[in-house]
Design a protein around this motif. Structure first.
Motif, PDB file in Angstrom:
ATOM      1  N   ALA A 182     -11.369  35.300  -0.339  1.00  0.00           N
ATOM      2  CA  ALA A 182     -10.072  35.948   0.442  1.00  0.00           C
ATOM      3  C   ALA A 182      -9.078  35.123   0.537  1.00  0.00           C
ATOM      4  O   ALA A 182      -7.706  35.327   0.599  1.00  0.00           O
ATOM      5  CB  ALA A 182     -10.909  37.160   1.202  1.00  0.00           C
ATOM      6  N   TYR A 185      -6.867  33.571  -2.393  1.00  0.00           N
ATOM      7  CA  TYR A 185      -6.315  34.681  -2.823  1.00  0.00           C
ATOM      8  C   TYR A 185      -4.876  35.147  -1.970  1.00  0.00           C
ATOM      9  O   TYR A 185      -4.507  35.514  -2.513  1.00  0.00           O
ATOM     10  CB  TYR A 185      -7.112  36.052  -3.253  1.00  0.00           C
ATOM     11  N   ARG A 186      -5.503  35.091  -0.714  1.00  0.00           N
ATOM     12  CA  ARG A 186      -4.342  35.993   0.135  1.00  0.00           C
ATOM     13  C   ARG A 186      -2.869  34.060   0.388  1.00  0.00           C
ATOM     14  O   ARG A 186      -1.993  34.981  -0.251  1.00  0.00           O
ATOM     15  CB  ARG A 186      -4.310  35.466   1.606  1.00  0.00           C
ATOM     16  N   HIS A 195      -8.018  40.697   5.658  1.00  0.00           N
ATOM     17  CA  HIS A 195      -8.773  39.904   4.499  1.00  0.00           C
ATOM     18  C   HIS A 195      -8.726  38.225   5.416  1.00  0.00           C
ATOM     19  O   HIS A 195      -9.514  37.212   4.922  1.00  0.00           O
ATOM     20  CB  HIS A 195      -7.446  39.957   3.522  1.00  0.00           C
ATOM     21  N   ALA A 201     -10.204  43.406  11.406  1.00  0.00           N
ATOM     22  CA  ALA A 201     -11.226  43.920  10.414  1.00  0.00           C
ATOM     23  C   ALA A 201     -12.115  44.466  11.390  1.00  0.00           C
ATOM     24  O   ALA A 201     -12.374  46.363  10.904  1.00  0.00           O
ATOM     25  CB  ALA A 201     -12.523  42.727   9.231  1.00  0.00           C
ATOM     26  N   THR A 209     -13.920  40.305   7.662  1.00  0.00           N
ATOM     27  CA  THR A 209     -12.865  40.717   6.777  1.00  0.00           C
ATOM     28  C   THR A 209     -13.513  40.765   4.871  1.00  0.00           C
ATOM     29  O   THR A 209     -14.635  40.226   4.708  1.00  0.00           O
ATOM     30  CB  THR A 209     -12.753  38.758   6.560  1.00  0.00           C
ATOM     31  N   ILE A 210     -12.393  41.537   4.113  1.00  0.00           N
ATOM     32  CA  ILE A 210     -13.214  41.568   2.925  1.00  0.00           C
ATOM     33  C   ILE A 210     -12.474  41.104   1.898  1.00  0.00           C
ATOM     34  O   ILE A 210     -10.750  40.520   2.230  1.00  0.00           O
ATOM     35  CB  ILE A 210     -12.866  42.993   2.304  1.00  0.00           C
ATOM     36  N   LEU A 211     -12.524  40.935   0.484  1.00  0.00           N
ATOM     37  CA  LEU A 211     -11.419  40.494   0.181  1.00  0.00           C
ATOM     38  C   LEU A 211     -10.769  41.164  -0.948  1.00  0.00           C
ATOM     39  O   LEU A 211     -11.118  43.229  -0.329  1.00  0.00           O
ATOM     40  CB  LEU A 211     -12.461  40.022  -1.606  1.00  0.00           C
ATOM     41  N   HIS A 212     -10.016  41.369  -0.880  1.00  0.00           N
ATOM     42  CA  HIS A 212      -8.740  41.539  -1.590  1.00  0.00           C
ATOM     43  C   HIS A 212      -9.155  42.645  -3.415  1.00  0.00           C
ATOM     44  O   HIS A 212      -9.696  42.123  -3.741  1.00  0.00           O
ATOM     45  CB  HIS A 212      -7.260  41.108  -1.910  1.00  0.00           C
ATOM     46  N   PRO A 246     -16.263  47.939   0.154  1.00  0.00           N
ATOM     47  CA  PRO A 246     -15.387  46.680   0.011  1.00  0.00           C
ATOM     48  C   PRO A 246     -16.139  45.296  -0.814  1.00  0.00           C
ATOM     49  O   PRO A 246     -17.489  45.795  -0.522  1.00  0.00           O
ATOM     50  CB  PRO A 246     -15.584  46.815   1.618  1.00  0.00           C
ATOM     51  N   TYR A 248     -17.174  41.614   0.405  1.00  0.00           N
ATOM     52  CA  TYR A 248     -17.114  40.542   1.138  1.00  0.00           C
ATOM     53  C   TYR A 248     -17.010  38.836   0.705  1.00  0.00           C
ATOM     54  O   TYR A 248     -18.057  39.301  -0.211  1.00  0.00           O
ATOM     55  CB  TYR A 248     -18.381  40.788   2.590  1.00  0.00           C
TER      56      TYR A 248
END
Length: 287
Positions: A182, A185-186, A195, A201, A209-212, A246, A248
């Motif tokens: 994440a 990716y952000r 994220h 979260a 926090t989770i992956l987009h 979600p 993770y």
């Protein structure tokens, strides 16, 4: 303040012009796992090396995205508690590894699930080459507004479901994600604190926090290209998903694929014992 349907439906979203280069494309590809070796230790260099670079096609979903308008308090959207619900991209032409695009976005509809049940906001974005205005892709996304139900709008579902067949899958692939997935990716433009900030979260109901969702969507594109398009990204014509649970960072994604007909693939994605992506639909162009 309740959501103002007429205000949001007519919200003026400015066209967005975005220039991107091979560095942006490589960073996006890494964000959707392109640099992680497969079970044979292989990395597809087309996605990570500037000498032969091609984008994972789902990069179209982040170019000119511009969702920050929803964070404006004047919209009446409760922006502090929203999650991605569904995503669809239809590709009209191959996405280049660098260039300049113009995105034109509008609110397509807002669906009212009822008081205490939230609302679904659907946007439609067309992505065009800045030079010549050729349309590259049509992108639809829906966002679940957890606190904005009960404004009195229509409750009709945005689109029919596309459930996976009940028979065993025709193909299967496992794709690991990295613990820092994440965080990588952000850097392609989605800086929502869900994220990156564990405290935020947990405050809105997640374990951490989770992956987009769009990162998992990019993994799905890579799975479809590998198993249903003979490794050719340009054969991916459409990709639809519902974000059901979600993911993770660090979890392994398991994709099950069913060949429905010559051009249609159904799929689901699991993370642990959760179905992360459901109603998966891919359209594949003939070779």
């Amino acid at each position: 303040m309740p959501l103002d349907y007429d205000l949001v439906k007519a919200w003026p979203i400015a066209d967005m012009r975005q220039r991107f280069d091979v560095r942006d494309t490589m960073l996006y590809n890494l964000g959707v796992g392109a640099g992680i070796p497969d079970e044979d230790g292989h990395v597809d260099l087309r996605f990570v090396w500037e000498r032969r670079l091609v984008p994972v096609p789902t990069m179209a979903a982040v170019l000119g995205e511009g969702a920050s308008w929803m964070l404006d308090p004047a919209t009446t959207i409760s922006a502090g508690n929203m999650v991605h619900a569904e995503q669809s991209v239809i590709w009209h032409a191959p996405l280049p590894a660098s260039g300049e695009v113009i995105a034109r976005t509008a609110v397509e509809e807002i669906y009212d699930k009822g008081a205490d049940r939230g609302a679904i906001l659907v946007t439609r974005r067309t992505l065009h080459e800045a030079d010549g205005d050729r349309t590259l892709a049509t992108i639809r996304g829906s966002v679940f507004l957890r606190e904005d139900g009960g404004f009195g709008g229509s409750a009709i579902a945005p689109k029919p479901a596309f459930p996976a067949p009940s028979r065993p899958p025709d193909r299967r692939i496992a794709m690991p994600t990295r613990p820092e997935q994440a965080l990588i990716y952000r850097l392609s433009g989605d800086y929502y604190p869900l994220h990156v900030d564990p405290e935020f979260a947990r405050r809105i109901g997640f374990d951490g926090t989770i992956l987009h969702g769009l990162a998992t969507y990019g993994f799905a594109a890579r799975a479809i290209i590998a198993l249903a398009a003979e490794g050719d990204p340009e054969r991916l014509a459409q990709l639809d998903v519902r974000f059901s649970a979600p993911v993770y960072p660090g979890e392994t994604l398991e994709f099950d694929l069913w060949q429905v007909d010559r051009s249609t693939v159904a799929f689901v994605c699991r993370a642990g014992n959760r179905v992360a992506l459901s109603n998966g639909l891919a359209k594949i162009r003939a070779s």
